[in-house]
Design an enzyme around this catalytic site. Structure first.
Site, PDB file in Angstrom:
ATOM      1  N   ASN A 265       0.846  -1.181   0.000  1.00 24.68           N
ATOM      2  CA  ASN A 265       0.000   0.000   0.000  1.00 24.68           C
ATOM      3  C   ASN A 265       0.889   1.240   0.000  1.00 24.68           C
ATOM      4  O   ASN A 265       1.623   1.442   0.950  1.00 24.68           O
ATOM      5  CB  ASN A 265      -0.914   0.003   1.222  1.00 24.68           C
ATOM      6  CG  ASN A 265      -2.033   1.002   1.097  1.00 24.68           C
ATOM      7  OD1 ASN A 265      -2.257   1.566   0.043  1.00 24.68           O
ATOM      8  ND2 ASN A 265      -2.717   1.245   2.188  1.00 24.68           N
TER       9      ASN A 265
ATOM     10  N   HIS B  88       4.672  -9.419   8.374  1.00 24.29           N
ATOM     11  CA  HIS B  88       3.427 -10.165   8.564  1.00 24.29           C
ATOM     12  C   HIS B  88       3.779 -11.642   8.623  1.00 24.29           C
ATOM     13  O   HIS B  88       4.755 -12.084   8.011  1.00 24.29           O
ATOM     14  CB  HIS B  88       2.448  -9.910   7.419  1.00 24.29           C
ATOM     15  CG  HIS B  88       1.979  -8.503   7.321  1.00 24.29           C
ATOM     16  ND1 HIS B  88       1.141  -7.930   8.249  1.00 24.29           N
ATOM     17  CD2 HIS B  88       2.256  -7.539   6.418  1.00 24.29           C
ATOM     18  CE1 HIS B  88       0.911  -6.674   7.917  1.00 24.29           C
ATOM     19  NE2 HIS B  88       1.578  -6.401   6.809  1.00 24.29           N
TER      20      HIS B  88
ATOM     21  N   ASP C 296       9.902   0.464   4.127  1.00 23.93           N
ATOM     22  CA  ASP C 296       8.544  -0.085   4.189  1.00 23.93           C
ATOM     23  C   ASP C 296       8.537  -1.407   4.934  1.00 23.93           C
ATOM     24  O   ASP C 296       7.891  -2.360   4.526  1.00 23.93           O
ATOM     25  CB  ASP C 296       7.949  -0.262   2.786  1.00 23.93           C
ATOM     26  CG  ASP C 296       6.442  -0.510   2.828  1.00 23.93           C
ATOM     27  OD1 ASP C 296       5.787  -0.026   3.772  1.00 23.93           O
ATOM     28  OD2 ASP C 296       5.921  -1.183   1.936  1.00 23.93           O
TER      29      ASP C 296
END
Length: 190
Positions: free
Chosen positions: A42, A73, A69
């Protein structure tokens, strides 16, 4: 279009900063077809014209910073269907090499300009007067690297607990050898 908006704002004297990450000047939306949710970031990856717009913004100073960035996850989260997986990827361990591969080794940017966008500029934006440069009294935070060493990204070798990277399996050129923080070696590479 976003780079053009920032460029115009800066020309009008608006105090604004802009950053990008290696995936935005390396990959296009086509990568989603190959990597699936690993390529879900994103803002989303876009077209080749957008990649060129990002590179132009880096070259002309519209984009001030190249950031990592770093958005870790779990494998389970990123294994979800594309529309349900969280956006983001880890970038800390590939940031420099990905940048060198995409910009320096393609003659799109000079090494000093890349280093400035990854060190000096972020420190100045964040008002960190002893960071981002070498000087007597400055923090001894350094990254020593071989700009020409090629390696294949293997997320299983990362120090990060996460493995979600779009760069998995890619050959990058440029390898960190040492990271020094406050004068102490905290990472010794291969």
């Amino acid at each position: 279009r976003s780079v053009d908006i920032i460029r115009q704002a800066k020309k009008r004297g608006v105090r604004i900063t802009c950053e990008t990450c290696p995936q935005y000047f390396t990959f296009t939306e086509e990568e989603v077809l190959e990597k699936g949710s690993l390529a879900r970031v994103n803002p989303p990856l876009r077209t080749p014209a957008d990649v060129e717009g990002i590179i132009a913004g880096l070259k002309d100073g519209t984009i001030d910073v190249i950031a990592t960035d770093h958005a870790p996850h779990s494998a389970e989260e990123k294994a979800r269907p594309l529309t349900e997986a969280p956006s983001g990827m880890i970038g800390l361990e590939t940031s420099l090499a990905a940048t060198l591969t995409a910009l320096y080794h393609t003659d799109k940017m000079s090494l000093p300009d890349i280093i400035r966008k990854m060190t000096v500029n972020p420190a100045a934006i964040l008002h960190l007067p002893t960071a981002g440069h070498l000087a007597v009294g400055a923090e001894a935070d350094l990254t020593l690297f071989d700009p020409n060493e090629e390696w294949v990204v293997d997320p299983e070798q990362f120090r990060s607990k996460a493995r979600n990277t779009i760069f998995a399996g890619k050959t990058l050129k440029g390898r960190v050898k040492y990271t020094i923080l406050g004068g102490e070696i905290i990472y010794r590479g291969q």
